[in-house]
Design a protein around this motif. Structure first.
Motif, PDB file in Angstrom:
ATOM      1  N   PRO A 189       2.986   6.080  32.385  1.00 44.81           N
ATOM      2  CA  PRO A 189       1.938   5.439  33.185  1.00 44.81           C
ATOM      3  C   PRO A 189       0.615   6.178  32.993  1.00 44.81           C
ATOM      4  O   PRO A 189       0.559   7.398  33.101  1.00 44.81           O
ATOM      5  N   ARG A 190      -0.412   5.445  32.687  1.00 46.19           N
ATOM      6  CA  ARG A 190      -1.694   6.065  32.426  1.00 46.19           C
ATOM      7  C   ARG A 190      -2.322   6.605  33.707  1.00 46.19           C
ATOM      8  O   ARG A 190      -1.989   6.180  34.813  1.00 46.19           O
ATOM      9  N   ALA A 191      -3.250   7.551  33.532  1.00 48.85           N
ATOM     10  CA  ALA A 191      -4.040   8.050  34.660  1.00 48.85           C
ATOM     11  C   ALA A 191      -5.229   7.115  34.849  1.00 48.85           C
ATOM     12  O   ALA A 191      -5.942   6.813  33.894  1.00 48.85           O
ATOM     13  N   GLY A 192      -5.445   6.644  36.065  1.00 47.73           N
ATOM     14  CA  GLY A 192      -6.564   5.738  36.307  1.00 47.73           C
ATOM     15  C   GLY A 192      -6.249   4.323  35.863  1.00 47.73           C
ATOM     16  O   GLY A 192      -5.133   3.986  35.482  1.00 47.73           O
ATOM     17  N   ARG A 193      -7.271   3.473  35.868  1.00 47.23           N
ATOM     18  CA  ARG A 193      -7.102   2.050  35.565  1.00 47.23           C
ATOM     19  C   ARG A 193      -7.499   1.764  34.128  1.00 47.23           C
ATOM     20  O   ARG A 193      -8.507   2.254  33.632  1.00 47.23           O
ATOM     21  N   SER A 194      -6.705   0.936  33.450  1.00 50.29           N
ATOM     22  CA  SER A 194      -6.998   0.580  32.070  1.00 50.29           C
ATOM     23  C   SER A 194      -8.267  -0.255  31.976  1.00 50.29           C
ATOM     24  O   SER A 194      -8.520  -1.128  32.809  1.00 50.29           O
ATOM     25  N   LYS A 195      -9.064   0.014  30.948  1.00 45.23           N
ATOM     26  CA  LYS A 195     -10.281  -0.775  30.717  1.00 45.23           C
ATOM     27  C   LYS A 195     -10.011  -2.001  29.866  1.00 45.23           C
ATOM     28  O   LYS A 195     -10.857  -2.880  29.742  1.00 45.23           O
ATOM     29  N   VAL A 196      -8.837  -2.053  29.230  1.00 47.96           N
ATOM     30  CA  VAL A 196      -8.549  -3.152  28.307  1.00 47.96           C
ATOM     31  C   VAL A 196      -7.313  -3.915  28.744  1.00 47.96           C
ATOM     32  O   VAL A 196      -7.391  -5.047  29.207  1.00 47.96           O
ATOM     33  N   THR A 197      -6.127  -3.308  28.597  1.00 47.95           N
ATOM     34  CA  THR A 197      -4.885  -4.047  28.819  1.00 47.95           C
ATOM     35  C   THR A 197      -4.396  -3.996  30.259  1.00 47.95           C
ATOM     36  O   THR A 197      -3.301  -4.469  30.557  1.00 47.95           O
ATOM     37  N   GLY A 198      -5.191  -3.450  31.161  1.00 49.27           N
ATOM     38  CA  GLY A 198      -4.771  -3.401  32.564  1.00 49.27           C
ATOM     39  C   GLY A 198      -4.875  -4.743  33.253  1.00 49.27           C
ATOM     40  O   GLY A 198      -4.337  -4.930  34.344  1.00 49.27           O
ATOM     41  N   THR A 199      -5.554  -5.704  32.634  1.00 51.68           N
ATOM     42  CA  THR A 199      -5.711  -7.028  33.218  1.00 51.68           C
ATOM     43  C   THR A 199      -5.411  -8.090  32.154  1.00 51.68           C
ATOM     44  O   THR A 199      -5.480  -7.834  30.954  1.00 51.68           O
ATOM     45  N   TRP A 200      -5.111  -9.312  32.628  1.00 50.26           N
ATOM     46  CA  TRP A 200      -4.913 -10.420  31.689  1.00 50.26           C
ATOM     47  C   TRP A 200      -6.187 -10.657  30.881  1.00 50.26           C
ATOM     48  O   TRP A 200      -6.125 -10.930  29.678  1.00 50.26           O
ATOM     49  N   LYS A 201      -7.340 -10.585  31.536  1.00 50.54           N
ATOM     50  CA  LYS A 201      -8.606 -10.833  30.846  1.00 50.54           C
ATOM     51  C   LYS A 201      -8.822  -9.811  29.735  1.00 50.54           C
ATOM     52  O   LYS A 201      -9.205 -10.160  28.617  1.00 50.54           O
ATOM     53  N   GLY A 202      -8.566  -8.543  30.049  1.00 48.65           N
ATOM     54  CA  GLY A 202      -8.737  -7.509  29.046  1.00 48.65           C
ATOM     55  C   GLY A 202      -7.779  -7.678  27.884  1.00 48.65           C
ATOM     56  O   GLY A 202      -8.145  -7.496  26.713  1.00 48.65           O
ATOM     57  N   THR A 203      -6.525  -8.027  28.204  1.00 47.03           N
ATOM     58  CA  THR A 203      -5.536  -8.252  27.159  1.00 47.03           C
ATOM     59  C   THR A 203      -5.938  -9.427  26.280  1.00 47.03           C
ATOM     60  O   THR A 203      -5.845  -9.371  25.046  1.00 47.03           O
ATOM     61  N   TRP A 204      -6.405 -10.507  26.899  1.00 44.76           N
ATOM     62  CA  TRP A 204      -6.812 -11.685  26.136  1.00 44.76           C
ATOM     63  C   TRP A 204      -7.973 -11.347  25.208  1.00 44.76           C
ATOM     64  O   TRP A 204      -8.001 -11.796  24.051  1.00 44.76           O
ATOM     65  N   GLN A 205      -8.927 -10.562  25.680  1.00 49.72           N
ATOM     66  CA  GLN A 205     -10.058 -10.186  24.829  1.00 49.72           C
ATOM     67  C   GLN A 205      -9.583  -9.354  23.646  1.00 49.72           C
ATOM     68  O   GLN A 205     -10.030  -9.552  22.509  1.00 49.72           O
ATOM     69  N   ALA A 206      -8.644  -8.443  23.894  1.00 44.76           N
ATOM     70  CA  ALA A 206      -8.118  -7.619  22.803  1.00 44.76           C
ATOM     71  C   ALA A 206      -7.384  -8.479  21.782  1.00 44.76           C
ATOM     72  O   ALA A 206      -7.539  -8.288  20.567  1.00 44.76           O
ATOM     73  N   VAL A 207      -6.578  -9.434  22.267  1.00 44.84           N
ATOM     74  CA  VAL A 207      -5.853 -10.320  21.354  1.00 44.84           C
ATOM     75  C   VAL A 207      -6.835 -11.154  20.542  1.00 44.84           C
ATOM     76  O   VAL A 207      -6.651 -11.358  19.331  1.00 44.84           O
ATOM     77  N   ARG A 208      -7.887 -11.627  21.173  1.00 45.82           N
ATOM     78  CA  ARG A 208      -8.887 -12.426  20.460  1.00 45.82           C
ATOM     79  C   ARG A 208      -9.575 -11.612  19.375  1.00 45.82           C
ATOM     80  O   ARG A 208      -9.776 -12.083  18.253  1.00 45.82           O
ATOM     81  N   ASP A 209      -9.912 -10.356  19.696  1.00 39.55           N
ATOM     82  CA  ASP A 209     -10.519  -9.477  18.690  1.00 39.55           C
ATOM     83  C   ASP A 209      -9.573  -9.297  17.503  1.00 39.55           C
ATOM     84  O   ASP A 209      -9.997  -9.310  16.336  1.00 39.55           O
ATOM     85  N   MET A 210      -8.292  -9.127  17.804  1.00 33.96           N
ATOM     86  CA  MET A 210      -7.323  -8.874  16.741  1.00 33.96           C
ATOM     87  C   MET A 210      -7.030 -10.122  15.923  1.00 33.96           C
ATOM     88  O   MET A 210      -6.766 -10.034  14.721  1.00 33.96           O
ATOM     89  N   ARG A 211      -7.081 -11.291  16.552  1.00 32.19           N
ATOM     90  CA  ARG A 211      -6.897 -12.525  15.796  1.00 32.19           C
ATOM     91  C   ARG A 211      -7.988 -12.675  14.748  1.00 32.19           C
ATOM     92  O   ARG A 211      -7.737 -13.162  13.641  1.00 32.19           O
ATOM     93  N   ARG A 212      -9.191 -12.266  15.083  1.00 28.30           N
ATOM     94  CA  ARG A 212     -10.291 -12.336  14.109  1.00 28.30           C
ATOM     95  C   ARG A 212      -9.988 -11.451  12.904  1.00 28.30           C
ATOM     96  O   ARG A 212     -10.299 -11.802  11.768  1.00 28.30           O
ATOM     97  N   VAL A 213      -9.388 -10.299  13.159  1.00 27.38           N
ATOM     98  CA  VAL A 213      -9.025  -9.407  12.056  1.00 27.38           C
ATOM     99  C   VAL A 213      -7.998 -10.066  11.151  1.00 27.38           C
ATOM    100  O   VAL A 213      -8.093 -10.001   9.916  1.00 27.38           O
ATOM    101  N   LEU A 214      -7.012 -10.738  11.747  1.00 28.06           N
ATOM    102  CA  LEU A 214      -5.962 -11.384  10.954  1.00 28.06           C
ATOM    103  C   LEU A 214      -6.500 -12.543  10.127  1.00 28.06           C
ATOM    104  O   LEU A 214      -5.885 -12.919   9.115  1.00 28.06           O
ATOM    105  N   ASP A 215      -7.618 -13.101  10.536  1.00 31.25           N
ATOM    106  CA  ASP A 215      -8.217 -14.206   9.789  1.00 31.25           C
ATOM    107  C   ASP A 215      -9.071 -13.724   8.618  1.00 31.25           C
ATOM    108  O   ASP A 215      -9.522 -14.546   7.812  1.00 31.25           O
ATOM    109  N   GLU A 216      -9.306 -12.412   8.523  1.00 35.86           N
ATOM    110  CA  GLU A 216     -10.104 -11.897   7.416  1.00 35.86           C
ATOM    111  C   GLU A 216      -9.345 -12.067   6.103  1.00 35.86           C
ATOM    112  O   GLU A 216      -8.119 -11.950   6.053  1.00 35.86           O
ATOM    113  N   PRO A 217     -10.043 -12.327   5.002  1.00 39.53           N
ATOM    114  CA  PRO A 217      -9.363 -12.403   3.700  1.00 39.53           C
ATOM    115  C   PRO A 217      -8.850 -11.032   3.290  1.00 39.53           C
ATOM    116  O   PRO A 217      -9.383  -9.997   3.700  1.00 39.53           O
ATOM    117  N   ALA A 218      -7.790 -11.001   2.517  1.00 42.09           N
ATOM    118  CA  ALA A 218      -7.222  -9.751   2.032  1.00 42.09           C
ATOM    119  C   ALA A 218      -8.250  -9.029   1.193  1.00 42.09           C
ATOM    120  O   ALA A 218      -8.881  -9.594   0.304  1.00 42.09           O
TER     121      ALA A 218
END
Length: 224
Positions: A189-218
């Motif tokens: 368990p982390r100390a304090g509150r997560s800035k990213v994955t501690g909420t659905w909104k933060g998790t969704w933003q992280a997933v969206r950022d990562m989806r953009r990476v997966l769409d990049e050409p090799a």
């Protein structure tokens, strides 16, 4: 062997004493302050860490600033919130040093109830499946604890400065023919509150950022 440990930091004064006390002897902690409003930067300096300030907000921006500040043969990355034990990093570096892998990732295994929220696990699992389709790598986690050689990492030309940075590292490593391996590490368990994955909104933003990476050409980027 020289090793630097990059610790992206945003308001982690509560966790810093434990994290820095767990850095292996002789290794240099690089705390990258990403706009903290508490005394994280000053505390890290008092505790003996090298402090780098990165004004551009974003997990990737902080990680890459630490990579650029490093001058060691090996570079490790680890969250600065006490959810991962830096004392386990020698096990990751050993796999790179002995030549059995080029990039070693810590596969998070929850060690206590609430350490890894369900929505964060679901997002991670979905991205792992997408990564497998994109690269063929059968990874079960895209966690932040990892180790590689500094010069090789710079050669990947990492460009994402948000939450997609860890995934882009793995994707470009795969495109470059790197051997990528996972080792199990306890996730606390982390100390304090997560800035990213501690909420659905933060998790969704992280997933969206990562989806953009997966769409990049090799590609294999230029050296940073």
């Amino acid at each position: 062997m020289t090793v630097d440990v990059v610790l992206p930091c945003l308001d982690e004064a509560e966790a810093l004493p434990w994290v820095l006390a767990r850095i292996p002897s002789g290794w240099r902690p690089i705390v990258v302050d990403n706009g903290s409003t508490d005394d994280s930067a000053a505390l890290a300096a008092r505790l003996g860490a090298t402090v780098v300030r990165e004004s551009r907000r974003g997990f990737g921006a902080a990680c890459h600033a630490g990579l650029l500040a490093s001058d060691a043969e090996f570079v490790c990355f680890c969250d600065c919130d006490a959810s991962l034990d830096p004392g386990l990093l020698p096990g990751l570096v050993a796999g790179v040093r002995d030549g059995s892998a080029d990039l070693v990732l810590g596969r998070r295994r929850p060690a206590a109830r609430g350490a890894w929220p369900a929505h964060a696990r679901a997002g991670n699992a979905a991205l792992s499946r997408l990564l497998r389709r994109r690269t063929g790598l059968r990874l079960r986690d895209l966690g932040p604890m990892r180790a590689a050689r500094r010069e090789a990492l710079l050669g990947l030309g990492l460009s994402d400065r948000r939450s997609g940075y860890p995934l882009q590292m793995v994707v470009r490593a795969s495109d470059a023919g790197w051997r990528v391996r996972e080792v199990d590490v306890p996730y606390l368990p982390r100390a304090g509150r997560s800035k990213v994955t501690g909420t659905w909104k933060g998790t969704w933003q992280a997933v969206r950022d990562m989806r953009r990476v997966l769409d990049e050409p090799a590609m294999v980027g230029e050296r940073a």
